[in-house]
Design a protein around this motif. Structure first.
Motif, PDB file in Angstrom:
ATOM      1  N   ARG A   1       0.813  -1.219   0.000  1.00  0.00           N
ATOM      2  CA  ARG A   1       0.000   0.000   0.000  1.00  0.00           C
ATOM      3  C   ARG A   1       0.847   1.271   0.000  1.00  0.00           C
ATOM      4  O   ARG A   1       0.610   2.191  -0.788  1.00  0.00           O
ATOM      5  N   SER A   2       1.821   1.331   0.876  1.00  0.00           N
ATOM      6  CA  SER A   2       2.613   2.552   1.035  1.00  0.00           C
ATOM      7  C   SER A   2       3.561   2.806  -0.127  1.00  0.00           C
ATOM      8  O   SER A   2       4.052   3.935  -0.284  1.00  0.00           O
ATOM      9  N   TRP A   3       3.819   1.771  -0.927  1.00  0.00           N
ATOM     10  CA  TRP A   3       4.824   1.881  -1.986  1.00  0.00           C
ATOM     11  C   TRP A   3       4.226   2.230  -3.344  1.00  0.00           C
ATOM     12  O   TRP A   3       4.964   2.396  -4.316  1.00  0.00           O
ATOM     13  N   LEU A   4       2.908   2.369  -3.416  1.00  0.00           N
ATOM     14  CA  LEU A   4       2.268   2.654  -4.702  1.00  0.00           C
ATOM     15  C   LEU A   4       2.372   4.119  -5.135  1.00  0.00           C
ATOM     16  O   LEU A   4       2.536   4.390  -6.335  1.00  0.00           O
TER      17      LEU A   4
ATOM     18  N   ASN B   1       0.267  -0.723   9.050  1.00  0.00           N
ATOM     19  CA  ASN B   1      -1.158  -0.421   9.159  1.00  0.00           C
ATOM     20  C   ASN B   1      -1.418   1.081   9.152  1.00  0.00           C
ATOM     21  O   ASN B   1      -2.329   1.573   9.817  1.00  0.00           O
ATOM     22  N   VAL B   2      -0.627   1.817   8.372  1.00  0.00           N
ATOM     23  CA  VAL B   2      -0.808   3.262   8.283  1.00  0.00           C
ATOM     24  C   VAL B   2      -2.213   3.566   7.785  1.00  0.00           C
ATOM     25  O   VAL B   2      -2.779   2.840   6.965  1.00  0.00           O
ATOM     26  N   ALA B   3      -2.798   4.633   8.312  1.00  0.00           N
ATOM     27  CA  ALA B   3      -4.165   4.999   7.964  1.00  0.00           C
ATOM     28  C   ALA B   3      -4.293   5.276   6.472  1.00  0.00           C
ATOM     29  O   ALA B   3      -3.412   5.901   5.856  1.00  0.00           O
ATOM     30  N   THR B   4      -5.390   4.829   5.899  1.00  0.00           N
ATOM     31  CA  THR B   4      -5.632   5.053   4.478  1.00  0.00           C
ATOM     32  C   THR B   4      -5.686   6.542   4.153  1.00  0.00           C
ATOM     33  O   THR B   4      -5.260   6.962   3.060  1.00  0.00           O
TER      34      THR B   4
END
Length: 394
Positions: free
Chosen positions: A149-152, A267-270
């Protein structure tokens, strides 16, 4: 080695003035005529999209990056050859620089979209780049989705190729991202935790009556045993398209290894991830991005270096590290597709010239070849030694 394949969406443009032409149906008819009904399915495949001014070209699955790059080139050439017969060209532009009122493709699915989403659908003439990477199961696939998620957002920045919208410089590097995120399910997702949780969430979304399938930034494919990463603009340059595909496969492999090792996802917030998407869309690589680990602003050079370091072991395994490092450095030095579009406009203050230049780059008609990059690409997949290129900087 995981297989990967891509879907590229292109603008169909008038070679005389750069305006989008609503003739996808005519091109697809020519495609059907070129292939016998008895022929087995073959790649590249062509498909319709929401608007008649765009065309999708689909590759088959590949193990080696060089094979994928060759088919990307072949697909672009084939689609363009058909378009020429209809008096048009195929151009890798993620949005139209020139004003356009799109005409949608008439079928039950798209008619329903236009009825439900109104102006959002009527204006949605955007061209994306989707990368499919093979996975062993839905459980593995969802574990990967949770860990990439964070790498997109850095992929959005690196592929940014849509600075213009309806005759205006938007100030964004990827305005396609802004337009696309008007869809109700577009964007990053929460951590799912399991395949059951993923499928349950998708079922609940469908149960709202708004969407039949989600347009998440990354999702399980409904038709193939793959994860599908959907954040990127269609890349102006074949080299950039090949790079993004290599990075996506490496992210998938890295995330799978983390899952197998029992490493929990970030689990960083969306809502924080959405800020990273916005920064990447706004500035590309020409401003600060959100660091995928610290979730704080950092230079594009540092974020790109962090991405490379994160996937380096996976790139070494596939033999793609040298090509990826050289390609990343090239983009940091020379800019993205958005940079090249703006440079083209500045030469003559002509959006038609932007389209003409982009069409030339799409098909490598001018002096767009990169001999060193071609040499590195030819060697990809054949070595696992660590590359000796210079450290990435920005």
């Amino acid at each position: 080695m995981r297989t990967l394949g891509v879907e590229e969406e292109f603008l169909i443009v008038d070679p005389r003035n750069g305006s989008p032409l609503p003739i996808a149906g005519e091109i697809l008819h020519l495609h059907d005529l070129s292939r016998s009904a008895e022929d087995p399915p073959s790649y590249p495949m062509l498909a319709a999209e929401l608007q008649q001014e765009q065309l999708e070209v689909i590759t088959g699955p590949h193990s080696r990056l060089s094979g994928l790059a060759a088919e990307i080139r072949a697909g672009r050439s084939y689609a363009d050859a058909l378009a020429r017969k209809a008096g048009a060209r195929i151009s890798a532009l993620a949005t139209s620089p020139l004003p356009v009122t799109p005409r949608h493709t008439r079928n039950d699915r798209y008619d329903a979209l236009l009825e439900k989403f109104a102006l959002t659908a009527r204006e949605q003439l955007t061209c994306g780049y989707h990368v499919h990477v093979s996975v062993g199961s839905d459980e593995e696939g969802v574990a990967i989705l949770d860990r990439i998620r964070s790498w997109l957002p850095p992929l959005i920045a690196l592929s940014s190729n849509s600075p213009f919208w309806n005759g205006t410089d938007t100030g964004y590097s990827s305005f396609r991202t802004q337009a696309w995120n008007r869809w109700s399910t577009a964007g990053p997702t929460d951590v799912f935790g399991s395949a059951d949780a993923y499928h349950s969430f998708v079922e609940r979304l469908s149960g709202t009556g708004v969407v039949a399938s989600p347009d998440f930034d990354a999702r399980l494919s409904a038709r193939h045993p793959t994860v599908e990463i959907r954040v990127s603009d269609v890349c102006l340059d074949v080299r950039d398209a090949t790079l993004i595909a290599a990075l996506v496969r490496a992210l998938v492999e890295t995330a799978s290894r983390e899952w197998e090792a029992g490493q929990p996802p970030d689990n960083v917030a969306t809502a924080i991830l959405r800020q990273g998407v916005w920064l990447a869309s706004r500035f590309g690589i020409e401003g600060n991005l959100l660091h995928p680990v610290a979730h704080k602003p950092d230079t594009a050079g540092n974020v790109v270096a962090a991405l490379y370091d994160h996937v380096r072991d996976s790139l070494d395994q596939t033999g793609d590290a040298a090509y990826v490092e050289a390609s990343l450095q090239r983009i940091l030095d020379q800019g993205t597709g958005a940079t090249r579009q703006r440079q083209s406009y500045e030469r003559n203050n002509s959006l038609a010239d932007v389209v003409a230049h982009a069409t030339g780059v799409t098909h490598e008609e001018a002096d767009h070849r990169d001999p060193r990059g071609e040499q590195l690409l030819a060697k990809s997949g054949t070595t696992s030694r660590r590359s000796d290129l210079v450290t990435l900087s920005g």
